[in-house]
Design a protein around this motif. Sequence first.
Motif, PDB file in Angstrom:
ATOM      1  N   VAL A  65       0.865  -1.177   0.000  1.00  0.00           N
ATOM      2  CA  VAL A  65       0.000   0.000   0.000  1.00  0.00           C
ATOM      3  C   VAL A  65       0.904   1.230   0.000  1.00  0.00           C
ATOM      4  N   LEU A  66       0.788   2.029  -1.042  1.00  0.00           N
ATOM      5  CA  LEU A  66       1.576   3.257  -1.213  1.00  0.00           C
ATOM      6  C   LEU A  66       0.690   4.473  -1.056  1.00  0.00           C
ATOM      7  N   ALA A  67       1.308   5.593  -0.688  1.00  0.00           N
ATOM      8  CA  ALA A  67       0.587   6.865  -0.672  1.00  0.00           C
ATOM      9  C   ALA A  67       1.545   7.962  -1.098  1.00  0.00           C
ATOM     10  N   GLY A  68       1.046   8.896  -1.892  1.00  0.00           N
ATOM     11  CA  GLY A  68       1.905   9.989  -2.322  1.00  0.00           C
ATOM     12  C   GLY A  68       1.225  10.871  -3.347  1.00  0.00           C
ATOM     13  N   ARG A  69       2.026  11.746  -3.940  1.00  0.00           N
ATOM     14  CA  ARG A  69       1.519  12.735  -4.889  1.00  0.00           C
ATOM     15  C   ARG A  69       1.745  12.266  -6.321  1.00  0.00           C
ATOM     16  N   ILE A  70       0.743  12.454  -7.171  1.00  0.00           N
ATOM     17  CA  ILE A  70       0.865  12.111  -8.589  1.00  0.00           C
ATOM     18  C   ILE A  70       1.718  13.180  -9.267  1.00  0.00           C
ATOM     19  N   MET A  71       2.873  12.763  -9.793  1.00  0.00           N
ATOM     20  CA  MET A  71       3.808  13.717 -10.390  1.00  0.00           C
ATOM     21  C   MET A  71       3.831  13.650 -11.916  1.00  0.00           C
ATOM     22  N   SER A  72       3.388  12.541 -12.484  1.00  0.00           N
ATOM     23  CA  SER A  72       3.263  12.448 -13.944  1.00  0.00           C
ATOM     24  C   SER A  72       2.200  11.403 -14.263  1.00  0.00           C
ATOM     25  N   TRP A  73       1.675  11.454 -15.502  1.00  0.00           N
ATOM     26  CA  TRP A  73       0.540  10.590 -15.849  1.00  0.00           C
ATOM     27  C   TRP A  73       0.540  10.392 -17.359  1.00  0.00           C
ATOM     28  N   ARG A  74       0.567   9.119 -17.751  1.00  0.00           N
ATOM     29  CA  ARG A  74       0.539   8.779 -19.172  1.00  0.00           C
ATOM     30  C   ARG A  74      -0.669   7.884 -19.434  1.00  0.00           C
ATOM     31  N   ASP A  75      -1.683   8.451 -20.063  1.00  0.00           N
ATOM     32  CA  ASP A  75      -2.935   7.729 -20.348  1.00  0.00           C
ATOM     33  C   ASP A  75      -2.797   7.007 -21.678  1.00  0.00           C
ATOM     34  N   MET A  76      -3.013   5.664 -21.659  1.00  0.00           N
ATOM     35  CA  MET A  76      -2.871   4.854 -22.878  1.00  0.00           C
ATOM     36  C   MET A  76      -4.177   4.165 -23.239  1.00  0.00           C
ATOM     37  N   GLY A  77      -5.291   4.838 -22.916  1.00  0.00           N
ATOM     38  CA  GLY A  77      -6.588   4.259 -23.254  1.00  0.00           C
ATOM     39  C   GLY A  77      -7.142   3.434 -22.105  1.00  0.00           C
ATOM     40  N   LYS A  78      -6.981   2.109 -22.198  1.00  0.00           N
ATOM     41  CA  LYS A  78      -7.498   1.230 -21.141  1.00  0.00           C
ATOM     42  C   LYS A  78      -6.453   0.935 -20.072  1.00  0.00           C
ATOM     43  N   ALA A  79      -5.332   1.602 -20.161  1.00  0.00           N
ATOM     44  CA  ALA A  79      -4.279   1.475 -19.152  1.00  0.00           C
ATOM     45  C   ALA A  79      -3.588   2.828 -18.994  1.00  0.00           C
ATOM     46  N   SER A  80      -3.011   3.040 -17.824  1.00  0.00           N
ATOM     47  CA  SER A  80      -2.311   4.296 -17.547  1.00  0.00           C
ATOM     48  C   SER A  80      -1.079   4.018 -16.690  1.00  0.00           C
ATOM     49  N   PHE A  81      -0.107   4.899 -16.808  1.00  0.00           N
ATOM     50  CA  PHE A  81       1.060   4.867 -15.931  1.00  0.00           C
ATOM     51  C   PHE A  81       1.121   6.188 -15.170  1.00  0.00           C
ATOM     52  N   MET A  82       1.305   6.084 -13.867  1.00  0.00           N
ATOM     53  CA  MET A  82       1.482   7.266 -13.021  1.00  0.00           C
ATOM     54  C   MET A  82       2.801   7.143 -12.275  1.00  0.00           C
ATOM     55  N   ASP A  83       3.408   8.285 -12.009  1.00  0.00           N
ATOM     56  CA  ASP A  83       4.527   8.330 -11.074  1.00  0.00           C
ATOM     57  C   ASP A  83       4.009   8.902  -9.765  1.00  0.00           C
ATOM     58  N   ILE A  84       4.155   8.120  -8.707  1.00  0.00           N
ATOM     59  CA  ILE A  84       3.735   8.542  -7.371  1.00  0.00           C
ATOM     60  C   ILE A  84       4.980   8.908  -6.571  1.00  0.00           C
ATOM     61  N   GLN A  85       4.952  10.084  -5.951  1.00  0.00           N
ATOM     62  CA  GLN A  85       6.103  10.559  -5.159  1.00  0.00           C
ATOM     63  C   GLN A  85       5.742  10.588  -3.681  1.00  0.00           C
TER      64      GLN A  85
END
Length: 500
Positions: A65-85
């Motif tokens: 279980v992680l918690a943090g701030r979303i620093m970047s976000w790459r939306d690829m349709g039905k999937a996404s990548f986020m960087d959590i800081q």
Amino acid sequence: MSDKTKEPVEQEQQDISELLQIRRDKLTALQQADKDPFEITVCERDAFAQDIRDRFEEMEGKDVVLAGRIMSWRDMGKASFMDIQDRSGRIQVYLKIDDIGEEAYHGLANWDIGDLACVTGFVFRTRRGEISVHAKSITLLAKSLLPLPDKFHGLKDTDLRYRQRYVDLIVNPEVKDTFEKRSKIIRTIRNILDERGYVEVETPVLNLIPGGAAARPFITHHNTLDLDLYLRIAPELYLKRLIVGGMEKVYEIGRLFRNEGMDVKHNPEFTTIELYEAYTDYHGMMDLTEKLINACAKEVCGTEEITYQEDEISLKLPFCRMTMNDAIKQYAGVDFLSFKGDTERAREEAKKLGLEVKATNTWGDIMNLFFEEKVENELVQPTFIYDYPVEVSPLTKRKKEIPELVERFELFMTRREFANAYSELNDPIDQRGRFQHQMELREAGDEEANMIDEDFITALEYGMPPTGGMGMGIDRLAMLLTDSASIRDVLLFPTMKPRE
């Protein structure tokens, strides 16, 4: 007027206003959907970004279980990548519509970079080899209503960085590293002193009279007592009372306040450590001071050889030791001890070098002026300058063989002072005479001169053992060991003039 004909600044302000409104509209939509992020009270976090990277082989495939701030976000349709800081750094989070559900995934449309999230998922490595967390669920913990600075430009405006340190810490990781190192410096000093049997104490910040240093105080008023009080300029006189009381080894780390100028080396409030030890002298304080700084360098920098603003500095033991008179002879060519006590000769020497001397200045004052004007800027490597004139050291024990001087040192490096120490004056009769001289200077217009502290003299009359004392600026040491050019870079919230 159309958008095309608007001035660039006006257009930019309108664009920002629209972005802010969009974020508020997203919050409203979340609240209307009964998903108000500000109603969430807890996230049962059990892992940090850096821990996952460091222990990947052990944690791969396990739920975290992680918690943090979303620093970047790459939306690829039905999937996404986020960087959590989080506080340890950043880690990538992979979100897939099939895993977190259509409703939750489509709800991400109301999220933004800068929002705070709680992620539950398992640790894995992507096909490209990046250590990540594959999300099973994600919860919005707080909505960021203001956008973070552009990631390519960051927060570069120095004035704004100091005023909005919270944003500075978010977008400039090296800033957080500076303050973690500052904390480590203080912890290292505490550990060493505690191991040596020192007791950490606290003394009053509000004082009846300013004392313990030559500085202009801040004055405040206590309404109930109808009494003016001074924010402390130094804790020295209280700490020495504790030595009289038999505590023998004491120290205090805390804020001091001086109503003076502001520059890259000075802030109206700053942090120091002051320590006092019975049955030692200023030579004992030299030994302890260099050990504290050396230990901090090895703990914080991992080396005794550091760089400060392009100067290569060696903090290896022992540091150089030089009397003030020898330093003046070396850098200014004047031997003050060859005419000690001769104020007229001192004035003549000052005139030869174009130094401005006040009418009230004595031989010792002029000797100190020579040092400040001709020597201090030459001291790059750590150097203890010792044996100061008595006139500028009202709380220090005289040298028996040269009573015009006292057993005092200051530590200099990178062309500035870092520490100040004495063999403490414990003769109450001599101390009263020194205070009286200070009062004469005060009556002559010197606002920085000490006032007579009758209770401190009373304490000395009960008997204070031979004592060594030292004060060192924590802020300047933090500047040195983090290669920071300004004191504001090592103060989380430096004093700032209000904006117009």
